[in-house]
Design a protein around this motif. Sequence first.
Motif, mmCIF file in Angstrom:
data_model
loop_
_atom_site.group_PDB
_atom_site.id
_atom_site.type_symbol
_atom_site.label_atom_id
_atom_site.label_comp_id
_atom_site.label_asym_id
_atom_site.label_seq_id
_atom_site.Cartn_x
_atom_site.Cartn_y
_atom_site.Cartn_z
ATOM 1 N N UNK A 10 37.379 52.488 60.618
ATOM 2 C CA UNK A 10 36.156 53.228 60.888
ATOM 3 C C UNK A 10 36.438 54.209 62.019
ATOM 4 N N UNK A 11 35.605 55.183 62.132
ATOM 5 C CA UNK A 11 35.778 56.162 63.191
ATOM 6 C C UNK A 11 36.106 57.528 62.619
ATOM 7 N N UNK A 12 35.905 58.547 63.415
ATOM 8 C CA UNK A 12 36.089 59.898 62.939
ATOM 9 C C UNK A 12 37.353 60.576 63.414
ATOM 10 N N UNK A 13 38.157 59.927 64.236
ATOM 11 C CA UNK A 13 39.337 60.594 64.774
ATOM 12 C C UNK A 13 40.618 60.188 64.061
ATOM 13 N N UNK A 31 45.341 53.991 68.691
ATOM 14 C CA UNK A 31 44.879 52.758 69.332
ATOM 15 C C UNK A 31 43.440 52.946 69.792
ATOM 16 N N UNK A 32 42.494 52.603 68.933
ATOM 17 C CA UNK A 32 41.097 52.761 69.337
ATOM 18 C C UNK A 32 40.719 51.734 70.392
ATOM 19 N N UNK A 33 39.960 52.168 71.378
ATOM 20 C CA UNK A 33 39.529 51.273 72.448
ATOM 21 C C UNK A 33 38.032 51.017 72.408
ATOM 22 N N UNK A 34 37.315 51.760 71.599
ATOM 23 C CA UNK A 34 35.871 51.619 71.542
ATOM 24 C C UNK A 34 35.425 50.610 70.492
ATOM 25 N N UNK A 35 34.139 50.415 70.466
ATOM 26 C CA UNK A 35 33.504 49.528 69.497
ATOM 27 C C UNK A 35 32.478 50.336 68.713
ATOM 28 N N UNK A 36 32.097 49.836 67.567
ATOM 29 C CA UNK A 36 31.106 50.535 66.751
ATOM 30 C C UNK A 36 29.791 50.722 67.515
ATOM 31 N N UNK A 50 36.424 46.442 80.043
ATOM 32 C CA UNK A 50 37.316 45.416 79.508
ATOM 33 C C UNK A 50 38.178 46.000 78.387
ATOM 34 N N UNK A 51 37.585 46.805 77.507
ATOM 35 C CA UNK A 51 38.348 47.430 76.428
ATOM 36 C C UNK A 51 39.400 48.376 76.993
ATOM 37 N N UNK A 52 39.031 49.133 78.007
ATOM 38 C CA UNK A 52 39.968 50.068 78.629
ATOM 39 C C UNK A 52 41.143 49.320 79.259
ATOM 40 N N UNK A 53 40.872 48.260 79.992
ATOM 41 C CA UNK A 53 41.931 47.486 80.635
ATOM 42 C C UNK A 53 42.800 46.765 79.608
ATOM 43 N N UNK A 54 42.179 46.223 78.558
ATOM 44 C CA UNK A 54 42.954 45.566 77.502
ATOM 45 C C UNK A 54 43.830 46.580 76.763
ATOM 46 N N UNK A 55 43.306 47.773 76.543
ATOM 47 C CA UNK A 55 44.088 48.832 75.907
ATOM 48 C C UNK A 55 45.293 49.212 76.749
ATOM 49 N N UNK A 56 45.101 49.254 78.057
ATOM 50 C CA UNK A 56 46.219 49.549 78.966
ATOM 51 C C UNK A 56 47.292 48.461 78.847
#
Length: 71
Positions: A10-13, A31-36, A50-56
């Motif tokens: 899902x997502x537009x990018x 690597x998407x970091x966001x949620x729907x 939390x998503x940003x830190x986990x993505x890092x």
Amino acid sequence: WGIAPLYVREGGTLATTRFLEETFQASALHLPLGQASDAAHMPNERLRLLNLFNGRAVMREILLKIQTSAE
């Protein structure tokens, strides 16, 4: 995190990933970091820290594995 990943399309990018691969003739990782529920591109858009830190942390592990495999 000790669990199998959940693959969600899902997502537009996502089209940018293919564009980058074709332009640079190299594999690209999206690597998407966001949620729907993050309301992307809306006035109240957000990204959980939390998503940003986990993505890092994920990117760190990927880069370390690439470094190790290149040695």
